[in-house]
Design an enzyme around this catalytic site. Sequence first.
Site, PDB file in Angstrom:
ATOM      1  N   ASP A   1      54.863  82.686 -82.475  1.00 35.24           N
ATOM      2  CA  ASP A   1      55.046  81.292 -82.048  1.00 35.24           C
ATOM      3  C   ASP A   1      53.746  80.492 -82.051  1.00 35.24           C
ATOM      4  O   ASP A   1      53.662  79.450 -81.388  1.00 35.24           O
ATOM      5  CB  ASP A   1      55.672  81.236 -80.648  1.00 35.24           C
ATOM      6  CG  ASP A   1      57.127  81.702 -80.646  1.00 35.24           C
ATOM      7  OD1 ASP A   1      57.762  81.639 -81.711  1.00 35.24           O
ATOM      8  OD2 ASP A   1      57.612  82.138 -79.583  1.00 35.24           O
TER       9      ASP A   1
ATOM     10  N   ASP B   1      24.746  94.727 -76.176  1.00 28.16           N
ATOM     11  CA  ASP B   1      24.099  94.124 -75.007  1.00 28.16           C
ATOM     12  C   ASP B   1      25.078  93.702 -73.915  1.00 28.16           C
ATOM     13  O   ASP B   1      24.774  92.816 -73.105  1.00 28.16           O
ATOM     14  CB  ASP B   1      23.255  92.906 -75.422  1.00 28.16           C
ATOM     15  CG  ASP B   1      21.980  93.314 -76.150  1.00 28.16           C
ATOM     16  OD1 ASP B   1      21.593  94.490 -76.041  1.00 28.16           O
ATOM     17  OD2 ASP B   1      21.383  92.455 -76.829  1.00 28.16           O
TER      18      ASP B   1
ATOM     19  N   HIS C   1      44.234  95.407 -95.889  1.00 27.26           N
ATOM     20  CA  HIS C   1      44.011  96.366 -94.813  1.00 27.26           C
ATOM     21  C   HIS C   1      44.086  95.716 -93.424  1.00 27.26           C
ATOM     22  O   HIS C   1      43.848  96.374 -92.416  1.00 27.26           O
ATOM     23  CB  HIS C   1      42.625  97.015 -95.022  1.00 27.26           C
ATOM     24  CG  HIS C   1      42.400  98.261 -94.256  1.00 27.26           C
ATOM     25  ND1 HIS C   1      41.424  98.379 -93.274  1.00 27.26           N
ATOM     26  CD2 HIS C   1      43.013  99.473 -94.317  1.00 27.26           C
ATOM     27  CE1 HIS C   1      41.435  99.596 -92.782  1.00 27.26           C
ATOM     28  NE2 HIS C   1      42.393 100.277 -93.385  1.00 27.26           N
TER      29      HIS C   1
ATOM     30  N   LYS D   1      45.431  94.055 -89.857  1.00 28.26           N
ATOM     31  CA  LYS D   1      46.503  94.300 -88.888  1.00 28.26           C
ATOM     32  C   LYS D   1      46.538  93.120 -87.925  1.00 28.26           C
ATOM     33  O   LYS D   1      45.767  93.063 -86.960  1.00 28.26           O
ATOM     34  CB  LYS D   1      46.269  95.590 -88.098  1.00 28.26           C
ATOM     35  CG  LYS D   1      46.373  96.872 -88.936  1.00 28.26           C
ATOM     36  CD  LYS D   1      45.049  97.299 -89.476  1.00 28.26           C
ATOM     37  CE  LYS D   1      45.140  98.654 -90.193  1.00 28.26           C
ATOM     38  NZ  LYS D   1      43.874  98.988 -90.882  1.00 28.26           N
TER      39      LYS D   1
ATOM     40  N   HIS E   1      40.161 106.493 -85.313  1.00 27.70           N
ATOM     41  CA  HIS E   1      40.584 105.449 -86.241  1.00 27.70           C
ATOM     42  C   HIS E   1      40.068 104.075 -85.821  1.00 27.70           C
ATOM     43  O   HIS E   1      40.334 103.074 -86.480  1.00 27.70           O
ATOM     44  CB  HIS E   1      42.123 105.431 -86.338  1.00 27.70           C
ATOM     45  CG  HIS E   1      42.658 104.696 -87.513  1.00 27.70           C
ATOM     46  ND1 HIS E   1      43.210 103.437 -87.427  1.00 27.70           N
ATOM     47  CD2 HIS E   1      42.728 105.036 -88.823  1.00 27.70           C
ATOM     48  CE1 HIS E   1      43.609 103.035 -88.627  1.00 27.70           C
ATOM     49  NE2 HIS E   1      43.325 103.975 -89.488  1.00 27.70           N
TER      50      HIS E   1
ATOM     51  N   LYS F   1      37.718 100.731 -84.892  1.00 22.85           N
ATOM     52  CA  LYS F   1      36.699  99.908 -85.564  1.00 22.85           C
ATOM     53  C   LYS F   1      36.230  98.861 -84.555  1.00 22.85           C
ATOM     54  O   LYS F   1      36.621  97.683 -84.611  1.00 22.85           O
ATOM     55  CB  LYS F   1      37.275  99.211 -86.800  1.00 22.85           C
ATOM     56  CG  LYS F   1      37.992 100.147 -87.802  1.00 22.85           C
ATOM     57  CD  LYS F   1      39.470 100.115 -87.605  1.00 22.85           C
ATOM     58  CE  LYS F   1      40.267 100.789 -88.711  1.00 22.85           C
ATOM     59  NZ  LYS F   1      39.912 102.101 -89.102  1.00 22.85           N
TER      60      LYS F   1
END
Length: 415
Positions: free
Chosen positions: A120, A304, A113, A115, A297, A299
Site C-alpha cells: 500500500d 560506530d 537478487h 528482496k 546468509h 548481509k
Amino acid sequence: MKLKWNAGNRIELLENGEEYFPRVFAAIAAARREVVIETFILFDDPVGQQLHAVLLEVARRGVQVDLTVDGYGSPDLTPEFIGALTDAGVRLHVYDPRPRLLGLRYNLVRRMHRKIVVIDGETAFIGGINFSEDHLLSSGPESKQDYAVQVHGPVVAQLHGFVHQVLAPVRSALMGWVRQGFRRAPKVAPVQLPAAGEAHAALVTRDNERHTNDIERCYRMAIRTARREIVIANAYFFPGFRLLRDLRRAARRGVDVHLILQGEPDMAIVRIGARLLYHSLVKDGVHVHEYCRRPLHGKVAVVDGEWATVGSSNLDPLSLSLNLEANLLIRDTGFAAELRRRLQRLIDNECREMAHDALPKRTMWRYLTSAVAFHLLRHFPSWADALPRDGKFVRSFIGRRQVDIPPEALRQVER
C-alpha cells in the site's frame, strides 16, 4: 552517487524466518490496494505455499499484486502454482527465465537478487531473506542465519517509487509501447508519508548501467570514516581490492574491525575464497570470526554505533559487480545498538575467531593462490562488463497471457 536520506522512519530488525515471515504475511493479508514483491528465491515449499495462499486471498478481493522472481533462483515453480496466482489476478514476472541446458541452470550471472516487499505504499520490508523454508530453524541444521527490516515512514515512498520504476517497462509492453520503440521508464510521483520514528534512512541499489558500484561505495565511505568500531556480517565475502584495503587501513589506525563470515557454508568454495584473505586481514588487526552454528546468509553491518545497513548485497564479485541488489542505509543509534547486540551474541556464542595460531600455514601454494585472488579482486569489475547481458530479461504472466519484455526495454530503468 547522490543519496537521498529520509528522516522520521521507524525501522524494526527482524532475525530469521521466525520473525520475518509472520510480519510479512500479516502485512500482506491487511493490504487494501497494492502488494509489490521482489525476491530472488520463491520455492513451492511450506513457506512458499503460505505466501501463495495469502497472495491468492488478497488478489481475489481486488488488491493489485505484482510478484517478481528470478529465473535462476526460482526455477521450479509448477504450472499449477503459477496458474492459480494468475487466475486470481496476480501479475507474475520472471527475470531472465531461461530453460535448463542438459538439466543444469546456466544463467549464473546478472541475477535479480533483491528482496523487497512494499504494501500500500506505506509499509515495506527489505533484507536478505527469501521465501523458502530454509530460513526457518525448524528446517534443520542447514537453516540460514539472516536479517531483514520492517520499515514505516518517509523512506517507504522511496522504496515504493523504486519498485514501480522497475515495473514500468512491463506496463509499457502491455500498453503496446514496445512496438512503437522503447521509452524511458516514467518516474512515479513522490508521496509524502508522515514521520513514524526517529531513524534516518536511504535506499541504495546496484544495477548494470548507472549504479554499478553504489553499494560498495557506501560501505567504503562508512569504513573510511569509522572512528571506533566496524562490525560486518556477510555470507559471501570476497570483496574488491579497495574495500579490503580500506578495512585493513581502518584496523591499522586503531578502529576495532570485526568480520563475521561463514564457518559452515552452504557452498564449500565460499570458505575457500574467504580464507585466502584471512592472513592479510588478521596481520593488520582485523578480527575474523567464522560463524559455525549453521550457514550464514546475512548481509548487515554496523559502524560506530550510528550507521547500519541491511539488504541483499553480499561482499563478493557477483553482488558487487553483476547482480541487481538493494540495501537500506540507516542512521539511528537505537537500531544500530540492537543490531550490534545481536551480532555480538553470534560472536560470543556461535563463532570461532581466526587468530594467528588458528590460521593455516602460509605454504608456497597459499602465497600463489592469495596473489591470484588479489589480482582477481583488483580487476574483476572491469572484466565483469564482458560477461553476458542479454537474453529474455522478463517474462510476465498476466492472466493467461505471457508477455516477454526484451533487454532494451528493461534497461530504461537502469539509466
